[in-house]
Write a protein that holds these residues in place. Structure first.
Motif, mmCIF file in Angstrom:
data_model
loop_
_atom_site.group_PDB
_atom_site.id
_atom_site.type_symbol
_atom_site.label_atom_id
_atom_site.label_comp_id
_atom_site.label_asym_id
_atom_site.label_seq_id
_atom_site.Cartn_x
_atom_site.Cartn_y
_atom_site.Cartn_z
ATOM 1 N N GLY A 1 0.810 -1.211 0.000
ATOM 2 C CA GLY A 1 0.000 0.000 0.000
ATOM 3 C C GLY A 1 0.843 1.261 0.000
ATOM 4 N N LEU A 2 1.900 1.257 0.768
ATOM 5 C CA LEU A 2 2.788 2.417 0.821
ATOM 6 C C LEU A 2 3.645 2.528 -0.438
ATOM 7 C CD1 LEU A 2 4.023 2.073 4.514
ATOM 8 C CD2 LEU A 2 2.440 3.794 3.625
ATOM 9 N N ARG A 3 4.250 1.415 -0.834
ATOM 10 C CA ARG A 3 5.185 1.428 -1.965
ATOM 11 C C ARG A 3 4.507 1.863 -3.261
ATOM 12 N NH1 ARG A 3 10.124 0.320 -2.173
ATOM 13 N NH2 ARG A 3 10.262 -0.831 -0.223
ATOM 14 N N GLY A 4 3.229 1.565 -3.390
ATOM 15 C CA GLY A 4 2.505 1.953 -4.601
ATOM 16 C C GLY A 4 2.431 3.459 -4.802
ATOM 17 N N HIS A 5 2.753 4.232 -3.786
ATOM 18 C CA HIS A 5 2.679 5.695 -3.888
ATOM 19 C C HIS A 5 4.040 6.375 -3.757
ATOM 20 C CE1 HIS A 5 -1.621 5.651 -4.127
ATOM 21 N NE2 HIS A 5 -1.622 4.755 -3.159
ATOM 22 N N LEU A 6 5.100 5.580 -3.729
ATOM 23 C CA LEU A 6 6.437 6.169 -3.676
ATOM 24 C C LEU A 6 6.792 6.732 -5.051
ATOM 25 C CD1 LEU A 6 8.743 3.679 -1.715
ATOM 26 C CD2 LEU A 6 8.162 6.015 -1.086
ATOM 27 N N PRO A 7 7.062 8.023 -5.140
ATOM 28 C CA PRO A 7 7.482 8.579 -6.427
ATOM 29 C C PRO A 7 8.848 8.004 -6.822
ATOM 30 C CG PRO A 7 6.919 10.327 -4.857
ATOM 31 C CD PRO A 7 6.943 9.037 -4.102
ATOM 32 N N ASN A 8 9.119 7.960 -8.121
ATOM 33 C CA ASN A 8 10.430 7.506 -8.594
ATOM 34 C C ASN A 8 11.518 8.336 -7.946
ATOM 35 O OD1 ASN A 8 9.376 5.541 -10.238
ATOM 36 N ND2 ASN A 8 9.297 6.862 -12.034
ATOM 37 N N GLY A 9 12.554 7.679 -7.486
ATOM 38 C CA GLY A 9 13.679 8.368 -6.879
ATOM 39 C C GLY A 9 13.453 8.821 -5.448
ATOM 40 N N HIS A 10 12.332 8.423 -4.824
ATOM 41 C CA HIS A 10 12.060 8.820 -3.432
ATOM 42 C C HIS A 10 13.141 8.247 -2.517
ATOM 43 C CE1 HIS A 10 10.033 9.108 0.469
ATOM 44 N NE2 HIS A 10 9.295 10.051 -0.086
ATOM 45 N N ARG A 11 13.466 8.966 -1.472
ATOM 46 C CA ARG A 11 14.526 8.557 -0.549
ATOM 47 C C ARG A 11 14.261 7.202 0.094
ATOM 48 N NH1 ARG A 11 14.497 13.443 2.819
ATOM 49 N NH2 ARG A 11 16.628 12.813 3.216
ATOM 50 N N LEU A 12 13.007 6.746 0.142
ATOM 51 C CA LEU A 12 12.699 5.442 0.728
ATOM 52 C C LEU A 12 12.479 4.359 -0.327
ATOM 53 C CD1 LEU A 12 10.227 6.497 3.581
ATOM 54 C CD2 LEU A 12 12.705 6.139 3.706
ATOM 55 N N GLY A 13 12.879 4.639 -1.559
ATOM 56 C CA GLY A 13 12.612 3.717 -2.656
ATOM 57 C C GLY A 13 13.514 2.500 -2.722
ATOM 58 N N ALA A 14 14.669 2.528 -2.089
ATOM 59 C CA ALA A 14 15.579 1.375 -2.142
ATOM 60 C C ALA A 14 14.938 0.174 -1.448
ATOM 61 C CB ALA A 14 16.916 1.726 -1.491
ATOM 62 N N ALA A 15 15.441 -0.991 -1.773
ATOM 63 C CA ALA A 15 14.861 -2.279 -1.382
ATOM 64 C C ALA A 15 14.178 -2.310 -0.011
ATOM 65 C CB ALA A 15 15.919 -3.371 -1.478
ATOM 66 N N ASP A 16 14.911 -2.169 1.052
ATOM 67 C CA ASP A 16 14.331 -2.317 2.387
ATOM 68 C C ASP A 16 14.118 -0.995 3.114
ATOM 69 O OD1 ASP A 16 14.285 -5.084 2.160
ATOM 70 O OD2 ASP A 16 16.321 -5.293 2.942
ATOM 71 N N ASP A 17 14.433 0.109 2.471
ATOM 72 C CA ASP A 17 14.402 1.397 3.159
ATOM 73 C C ASP A 17 13.016 1.791 3.661
ATOM 74 O OD1 ASP A 17 17.068 1.486 2.648
ATOM 75 O OD2 ASP A 17 17.001 3.231 1.322
ATOM 76 N N LEU A 18 11.976 1.499 2.901
ATOM 77 C CA LEU A 18 10.625 1.903 3.286
ATOM 78 C C LEU A 18 10.217 1.248 4.604
ATOM 79 C CD1 LEU A 18 7.929 3.321 2.769
ATOM 80 C CD2 LEU A 18 7.279 1.349 1.365
ATOM 81 N N MET A 19 10.319 -0.062 4.677
ATOM 82 C CA MET A 19 9.880 -0.749 5.888
ATOM 83 C C MET A 19 10.867 -0.548 7.042
ATOM 84 S SD MET A 19 6.902 -1.514 5.205
ATOM 85 C CE MET A 19 6.282 -2.530 6.530
ATOM 86 N N LEU A 20 12.125 -0.276 6.736
ATOM 87 C CA LEU A 20 13.069 0.079 7.786
ATOM 88 C C LEU A 20 12.657 1.413 8.407
ATOM 89 C CD1 LEU A 20 15.623 -0.434 9.403
ATOM 90 C CD2 LEU A 20 16.925 0.625 7.542
ATOM 91 N N ALA A 21 12.248 2.369 7.570
ATOM 92 C CA ALA A 21 11.772 3.665 8.083
ATOM 93 C C ALA A 21 10.511 3.473 8.918
ATOM 94 C CB ALA A 21 11.512 4.630 6.932
ATOM 95 N N VAL A 22 9.593 2.632 8.458
ATOM 96 C CA VAL A 22 8.366 2.360 9.221
ATOM 97 C C VAL A 22 8.724 1.746 10.576
ATOM 98 C CG1 VAL A 22 6.286 0.920 9.294
ATOM 99 C CG2 VAL A 22 6.869 2.167 7.201
ATOM 100 N N ALA A 23 9.673 0.803 10.581
ATOM 101 C CA ALA A 23 10.089 0.176 11.836
ATOM 102 C C ALA A 23 10.739 1.197 12.762
ATOM 103 C CB ALA A 23 11.052 -0.975 11.555
ATOM 104 N N MET A 24 11.533 2.096 12.198
ATOM 105 C CA MET A 24 12.175 3.120 13.018
ATOM 106 C C MET A 24 11.127 4.039 13.648
ATOM 107 S SD MET A 24 15.373 3.877 10.465
ATOM 108 C CE MET A 24 16.023 5.299 11.312
ATOM 109 N N VAL A 25 10.157 4.448 12.849
ATOM 110 C CA VAL A 25 9.103 5.324 13.368
ATOM 111 C C VAL A 25 8.282 4.579 14.417
ATOM 112 C CG1 VAL A 25 6.977 6.562 12.779
ATOM 113 C CG2 VAL A 25 9.014 6.795 11.324
ATOM 114 N N SER A 26 7.921 3.334 14.128
ATOM 115 C CA SER A 26 7.103 2.592 15.089
ATOM 116 C C SER A 26 7.845 2.386 16.401
ATOM 117 C CB SER A 26 6.624 1.268 14.500
ATOM 118 O OG SER A 26 7.691 0.351 14.359
ATOM 119 N N GLY A 27 9.171 2.284 16.338
ATOM 120 C CA GLY A 27 9.962 2.164 17.558
ATOM 121 C C GLY A 27 9.929 3.436 18.396
ATOM 122 N N ALA A 28 9.676 4.568 17.751
ATOM 123 C CA ALA A 28 9.620 5.849 18.465
ATOM 124 C C ALA A 28 8.245 6.124 19.053
ATOM 125 C CB ALA A 28 9.990 6.984 17.504
ATOM 126 N N VAL A 29 7.252 5.343 18.661
ATOM 127 C CA VAL A 29 5.875 5.585 19.080
ATOM 128 C C VAL A 29 5.665 5.026 20.486
ATOM 129 C CG1 VAL A 29 3.437 5.248 18.525
ATOM 130 C CG2 VAL A 29 5.096 5.545 16.696
#
Length: 196
Positions: free
Chosen positions: A137-165
């Motif tokens: 659901g998230l990846r389908g809206h990542l623009p080309n070249g987005h900073r979270l576009g690399a292989a695991d970066d998107l879910m790593l960012a989600v995990a980092m944010v969820s760890g701060a919650v």
């Protein structure tokens, strides 16, 4: 000894299938509330008590802890998917819905970290499929070249944010989630549940 006729005794009405559906809905609602505060390892007895039913009723609807957790988390994931499928969906908007669920529910955070050692939730078996649906659901809206576009970066960012919650209130958890996204340089839309 006095005998009473059966006609004189008041017995509760048997609602049959309606009671079953009502009990299941009450159990899911109770589990959502309990999990939101205590996470996926909360005792099932607390869920049954909050729903106003016995544990036998809980086990009639959900054979194990994983089934209860999956029923609750399915709604969180479905809302993220619905936000992603909306006609006017943007990454920021979908992140806003996901961030609302992160702020609202320790269980949703647990889903993103379900393979952690020591979890008794039993959600580990179905967590990858639920987590993959969130990622799609998230990846389908990542623009080309987005900073979270690399292989695991998107879910790593989600995990980092969820760890701060963390925090005692939903507002505090939301504030921390938004601060974490900001530190990652990611724009988040309004933090709210999806309302189609």
């Amino acid at each position: 000894m006095t005998q009473h006729s059966l006609a004189d005794e008041r017995r509760p009405a048997n609602d049959g299938p309606r009671a079953a559906a009502r009990n299941r809905a009450a159990l899911v609602s109770a589990a959502r509330a309990i999990y939101a505060t205590h996470g996926l390892d909360a005792p099932l007895s607390a869920i049954a008590r909050r729903a106003g039913v016995g544990q036998g009723v809980l086990y009639r609807h959900f054979p194990d802890r994983a089934a209860v957790a999956t029923a609750v988390l399915e709604e969180n994931v479905r809302q993220v998917e619905q936000a992603a499928a909306a006609e006017d969906a943007t990454l920021a908007g979908v992140l806003g819905v996901m961030t609302w669920h992160l702020s609202e529910s320790a269980a949703f955070i647990g889903l993103l970290h379900a393979d952690r050692a020591g979890s008794r939730s039993g959600i580990g078996d179905c967590a990858p499929a639920l987590s993959e649906r969130v990622e799609r659901g998230l990846r389908g809206h990542l623009p080309n070249g987005h900073r979270l576009g690399a292989a695991d970066d998107l879910m790593l960012a989600v995990a980092m944010v969820s760890g701060a919650v963390t925090g005692p209130t939903r507002e505090e958890r939301e504030r921390r989630a938004l601060a974490a996204w900001r530190l990652l340089g990611v724009e988040v839309g309004p933090v709210r549940p999806f309302s189609g």
